[in-house]
Design a protein around this motif. Sequence first.
Motif, PDB file in Angstrom:
ATOM      1  N   ASP A 136       0.768  -1.392   0.186  1.00 38.00           N
ATOM      2  CA  ASP A 136      -0.042  -0.077  -0.055  1.00 38.00           C
ATOM      3  C   ASP A 136       0.645   1.058   0.033  1.00 38.00           C
ATOM      4  N   ASP A 137       2.027   1.062  -0.043  1.00 34.10           N
ATOM      5  CA  ASP A 137       3.214   2.046  -0.419  1.00 34.10           C
ATOM      6  C   ASP A 137       2.914   3.188   0.906  1.00 34.10           C
ATOM      7  N   ASP A 138       2.960   2.633   2.080  1.00 32.60           N
ATOM      8  CA  ASP A 138       2.929   3.612   3.200  1.00 32.60           C
ATOM      9  C   ASP A 138       4.288   3.721   3.950  1.00 32.60           C
ATOM     10  N   GLU A 139       5.190   3.004   3.134  1.00 31.21           N
ATOM     11  CA  GLU A 139       6.633   2.933   3.740  1.00 31.21           C
ATOM     12  C   GLU A 139       6.562   2.288   5.151  1.00 31.21           C
ATOM     13  N   ARG A 140       5.977   1.232   5.349  1.00 33.46           N
ATOM     14  CA  ARG A 140       6.115   0.619   6.418  1.00 33.46           C
ATOM     15  C   ARG A 140       5.424  -1.044   5.985  1.00 33.46           C
ATOM     16  N   TYR A 141       5.807  -1.987   6.735  1.00 35.53           N
ATOM     17  CA  TYR A 141       5.448  -3.455   6.370  1.00 35.53           C
ATOM     18  C   TYR A 141       4.354  -3.648   7.377  1.00 35.53           C
ATOM     19  N   SER A 142       3.259  -3.781   6.845  1.00 31.59           N
ATOM     20  CA  SER A 142       2.149  -4.351   7.922  1.00 31.59           C
ATOM     21  C   SER A 142       2.616  -5.995   8.505  1.00 31.59           C
ATOM     22  N   ALA A 143       1.732  -6.635   9.305  1.00 29.90           N
ATOM     23  CA  ALA A 143       2.318  -7.935   9.628  1.00 29.90           C
ATOM     24  C   ALA A 143       2.031  -8.911   8.681  1.00 29.90           C
ATOM     25  N   GLU A 144       0.956  -8.663   7.754  1.00 30.88           N
ATOM     26  CA  GLU A 144       0.655  -9.519   6.495  1.00 30.88           C
ATOM     27  C   GLU A 144       1.833  -9.443   5.787  1.00 30.88           C
ATOM     28  N   GLU A 145       2.062  -8.045   5.237  1.00 27.34           N
ATOM     29  CA  GLU A 145       3.171  -7.938   4.136  1.00 27.34           C
ATOM     30  C   GLU A 145       4.519  -8.539   4.820  1.00 27.34           C
ATOM     31  N   LEU A 146       4.859  -8.406   6.008  1.00 32.46           N
ATOM     32  CA  LEU A 146       6.090  -8.929   6.536  1.00 32.46           C
ATOM     33  C   LEU A 146       6.135 -10.376   6.451  1.00 32.46           C
TER      34      LEU A 146
END
Length: 213
Positions: A136-146
């Motif tokens: 989602d290009d928010d410059e952080r990884y969510s738990a799912e993305e990670l």
Amino acid sequence: MQRGLSSVQSALILTLLASPGVSGPLLAGGPSSEKTNGVFTQFTGHIQQRIRQDKTAFAKASSCTDRLYKQEKKNVSPAPVSPIHFQPASQSPNREDCLRDYPDGLDAVRKDFHQTQTSLSVSLTFYEFALVGDRDDDERYSAEELRDLFQSLDLAYDPAHPASTHAGELSARFDVWHRARNLESLMHGMEQLYEKGYRVTQADRVELERVMQ
């Protein structure tokens, strides 16, 4: 998969020559934001540092390839290398620098040209991978993305670990694959992200163009 990798490879060639994202919610019952906050910045920063080093090494090898080939062109056939010609921002090495760094002459600099070009390609493609993982290009990884990043790199993901540990594990995987110039495994990891709906966004392309300058 091919779309993701070709964007780096095509942009690399163009630069050296002269799918909106879908947001991914936090996993229900997953770690708090403190456990993932900062991983993106640390991971991408680590890769950017290597990109800068790879660009410098490739620029030197490219310049010395041109210089030594011109010196010996009457006695050797044209170098069987990519038509990429890099114009470094800093001053190119002179003949003495090239002879000192490559005492074995043209064969040695050709080999280094190929190796540094491959290393740069791996670091740039890994940077694209890291950007794609931020869906989602928010410059952080969510738990799912990670979790998806770890799985695509064949790493065990422990949501209980702090951000510094997650960033260190991702960076360590990059270091190992970069040293081995392991583009094949990286391509497989990118394919896994694509199968889960990740894509190169317009924001990713803008950032890739920036780091290639």
